[in-house]
Enzyme design. Structure first.
Site, PDB file in Angstrom:
ATOM      1  N   GLY A  18     -46.064  -0.798  40.230  1.00 38.55           N
ATOM      2  CA  GLY A  18     -47.530  -0.849  40.311  1.00 38.55           C
ATOM      3  C   GLY A  18     -48.208   0.394  40.839  1.00 38.55           C
ATOM      4  CB  CYS A  61     -43.645  -5.382  33.358  1.00 37.30           C
ATOM      5  SG  CYS A  61     -44.178  -4.263  34.670  1.00 37.30           S
ATOM      6  CB  CYS A  79     -49.398  -9.247  38.711  1.00 34.01           C
ATOM      7  SG  CYS A  79     -47.755  -8.917  39.423  1.00 34.01           S
ATOM      8  CB  THR A  87     -47.147  -1.933  35.970  1.00 33.74           C
ATOM      9  OG1 THR A  87     -47.752  -2.696  37.023  1.00 33.74           O
ATOM     10  CG2 THR A  87     -47.278  -0.465  36.286  1.00 33.74           C
TER      11      THR A  87
END
Length: 277
Positions: free
Chosen positions: A46, A76, A195, A78
Site C-alpha cells: 500500500g 489486490c 482493500c 494496490t
C-alpha cells in the site's frame, strides 16, 4: 516461453487479503482449479511506489504463468491500481498475447451505479489506492454522475493480519476513518471496501455506518464479473483446468502463512514457499 497446456486460475495478492477474493470466486465458480500466490515477505504494498509495485506484481504474474496459469487475477487493490495497466499494455503482448491478467477495481466500478441512489459513494482503502485515483477514473468512465469520496485507512490491513479484527483497538480505528469519510460527504449511501482485508472488519464497520448505507465488499462482484468474462471468452475458458482444487504459494514462511490464512479461510491450508526476486 510458457506451457500452452490448460492450467489453474492464478490469484495474486501482496498479502492475505486476496484470500477474500479467492473465497468469493470459489463460491461462485467452484469447478475450476486455483493457484493462490501471496507475496507475504514483501507486504504490504500500500505505501510502496508505483514502480516498485509494478516490478513486484510483474514478478508474481510471471511466476504464476510459469507454473501453468493462463489467467491471473490481481486480487489486490494496490496491484490493480498501480500495476495492472502496465502489465496488460507493456508485458502481455511480449510474453503471450493469449494470456490474461485482470484486476478487481473495474468489476467493482461496473456495479456501483446499481448500488447507490444518492449518487454519493464512499471509498475506504489503503493510502496507495486512494492516491492512485484508480477508482475515480474507472467510476467516472462508467457513471460520470457519481461523486466519489475516499479516505485512506493506513492501519486496517495490519490490524486484520495481526488477528485483532474484533479488538477494541480495531473498533477505534474503524470508527475514526468512517467518521472522517462521512464528514467529507454526509450524503454517501454506499461505501466500497477498497482493500481485500476489510471484509474481516465487517462486524465493526456495520456498527459505525448509519442505517441505509450499503457496504460493498468486492469478492461477490469480482466473482460475478469473472463468470461473465469467461462466458464471453470461450477460448480462454477452454484453457482452464476443472478439478475444484486449490494450491497455495507464499514468499514468506509456510508455517506463518498457514496460521494467518486460517483467519481468512477458517480452514487449514497446505502451502509451498516460492521465491520471486
Amino acid at each position: 516461453m510458457f506451457s500452452h497446456s490448460p492450467g489453474p486460475i492464478g490469484i495474486f495478492d501482496s498479502g492475505y487479503g486476496g484470500l477474500t477474493i479467492l473465497h468469493g470466486i470459489r463460491q461462485r465458480l467452484p469447478e475450476y482449479d486455483y493457484m493462490y500466490l501471496g507475496d507475504n515477505a514483501r507486504a504490504p504494498y500500500g505505501s510502496r511506489s508505483f514502480e516498485v509495485v509494478y516490478q513486484f506484481t510483474r514478478q508474481a504474474v510471471l511466476k504464476l504463468f510459469d507454473m501453468g496459469c493462463q489467467l491471473v487475477i490481481l486480487g489486490c487493490n494496490t496491484a490493480s491500481a498501480k500495476a495492472l495497466r502496465s502489465i496488460q499494455q507493456r508485458d502481455l503482448p511480449e510474453w503471450d498475447p493469449d494470456r490474461r491478467v485482470l484486476g478487481i477495481i473495474r468489476p467493482t466500478a461496473e456495479v456501483i451505479g446499481n448500488l447507490t441512489t444518492s449518487r454519493h459513494v464512499g471509498l475506504l482503502a489503503t493510502p496507495g489506492t486512494i492516491l492512485s485515483g484508480s477508482y475515480e477514473l474507472e467510476i467516472a468512465k462508467l457513471f460520470p454522475d457519481i461523486r466519489l469520496s475516499g479516505v485512506g485507512c493506513p492501519l486496517w490491513a495490519s490490524i486484520v493480519e495481526a488477528g485483532e479484527a474484533d479488538s477494541p483497538g480495531a473498533d477505534y480505528f474503524v470508527k475514526k476513518r468512517i467518521d472522517m469519510l462521512l464528514r467529507k460527504d454526509p450524503d454517501i449511501d454506499a461505501i466500497i471496501l477498497g482493500c481485500t482485508h476489510y471484509p474481516l472488519l465487517m462486524n465493526s464497520i456495520v456498527t459505525h455506518v448509519p442505517p441505509g448505507v450499503r457496504i460493498i465488499p468486492q469478492g461477490e462482484y469480482v466473482a460475478n464479473s469473472l463468470r461473465s468474462y469467461l462466458d464471453r471468452h470461450k477460448s480462454l475458458e477452454s484453457m482452464l483446468t476443472r478439478g475444484g482444487g486449490c494450491q497455495y504459494l507464499t514468499t514468506e514462511s509456510e508455517e506463518k502463512f498457514s496460521e494467518t490464512a486460517r483467519i481468512f479461510l477458517h480452514e487449514q491450508v497446505n502451502v509451498k514457499h516460492v521465491d520471486l526476486g
